[in-house]
Enzyme design. Structure first.
Site, PDB file in Angstrom:
ATOM      1  N   ASP A   7     -42.230  64.019 -22.627  1.00 13.30           N
ATOM      2  CA  ASP A   7     -42.893  63.528 -23.728  1.00 13.30           C
ATOM      3  C   ASP A   7     -43.520  62.154 -23.505  1.00 13.30           C
ATOM      4  O   ASP A   7     -42.349  61.279 -23.560  1.00 13.30           O
ATOM      5  CB  ASP A   7     -41.843  63.428 -25.091  1.00 13.30           C
ATOM      6  CG  ASP A   7     -42.558  62.647 -26.139  1.00 13.30           C
ATOM      7  OD1 ASP A   7     -43.530  62.888 -26.492  1.00 13.30           O
ATOM      8  OD2 ASP A   7     -41.835  61.806 -27.155  1.00 13.30           O
ATOM      9  N   GLU A  67     -46.613  67.270 -23.101  1.00  8.99           N
ATOM     10  CA  GLU A  67     -47.214  67.423 -24.483  1.00  8.99           C
ATOM     11  C   GLU A  67     -48.344  66.993 -24.338  1.00  8.99           C
ATOM     12  O   GLU A  67     -48.765  65.888 -23.934  1.00  8.99           O
ATOM     13  CB  GLU A  67     -46.345  66.447 -25.643  1.00  8.99           C
ATOM     14  CG  GLU A  67     -46.835  66.644 -26.828  1.00  8.99           C
ATOM     15  CD  GLU A  67     -45.860  66.259 -28.000  1.00  8.99           C
ATOM     16  OE1 GLU A  67     -44.978  67.003 -28.469  1.00  8.99           O
ATOM     17  OE2 GLU A  67     -45.912  65.228 -28.165  1.00  8.99           O
ATOM     18  N   ASP A 139     -37.176  60.737 -28.386  1.00  6.51           N
ATOM     19  CA  ASP A 139     -37.881  61.014 -27.203  1.00  6.51           C
ATOM     20  C   ASP A 139     -37.558  62.216 -26.246  1.00  6.51           C
ATOM     21  O   ASP A 139     -38.227  62.808 -25.733  1.00  6.51           O
ATOM     22  CB  ASP A 139     -38.275  59.658 -26.231  1.00  6.51           C
ATOM     23  CG  ASP A 139     -39.019  58.846 -27.271  1.00  6.51           C
ATOM     24  OD1 ASP A 139     -40.290  59.084 -27.518  1.00  6.51           O
ATOM     25  OD2 ASP A 139     -38.289  57.753 -27.314  1.00  6.51           O
TER      26      ASP A 139
END
Length: 166
Positions: A7, A67, A139
């Protein structure tokens, strides 16, 4: 198989590694790469790259999922996020790891069942799906969600190919 979920962020980059086999998956490691708060962008990017490279070297994942960039209202924030994402992609590529990308919508839908899920819902489902005793940091939960999304997509594609062939 070990899958690394990432992430990306310019101040904090979450990572999560899961080991998958059959229908089982378990967390191997998770964490957050944090740069010094007042460091320059280039120093923060270097810290992210070095930290992620160390994680990859230590755990040797076969595949990584990151992502994909989303479009925000603030162009400057999106640009800085793109830089952080770029150094993550570079670290994965330098390690020779296969890379896959998923939109935030795909990740949330895979983990929660709904693409507009909130961070709390993602954290709760990651805890439940992976049997964690406590909720991971946001996160970390997002990184694990990206890894789980990839694992689910991989299983689905594998089943479809198997059904087509035979």
């Amino acid at each position: 198989m070990i899958i690394l979920g990432i992430d990306p962020g310019s101040h904090k980059t979450g990572y999560g590694l899961i080991e998958c086999g059959g229908s089982q998956s378990k967390v191997i490691a998770l964490g957050c790469l944090k740069a010094r708060p007042r460091a320059s962008l280039s120093a923060r990017l270097l810290a992210i790259h070095q930290g992620l490279s160390q994680v990859i070297q230590k755990y040797q994942p076969q595949e990584a999922a990151v992502e994909a960039t989303f479009y925000g209202k603030n162009a400057h924030s999106a640009l800085v996020m793109g830089h952080a994402r770029g150094v993550c992609l570079l670290a994965v590529e330098q390690a020779g790891c296969k890379l896959f990308e998923y939109s935030p919508l795909e990740v949330k839908k895979a983990v929660v069942g709904q693409g507009r899920a909130g961070k709390g819902q993602v954290g709760f489902m990651i805890r439940a799906l992976l049997g964690l005793k406590t909720n991971p940091q946001e996160d970390e939960a997002d990184a694990l969600a990206v890894a789980m999304c990839h694992w689910q997509r991989r299983q689905f594609n594998s089943k479809v190919i198997k059904d087509i062939k035979g």
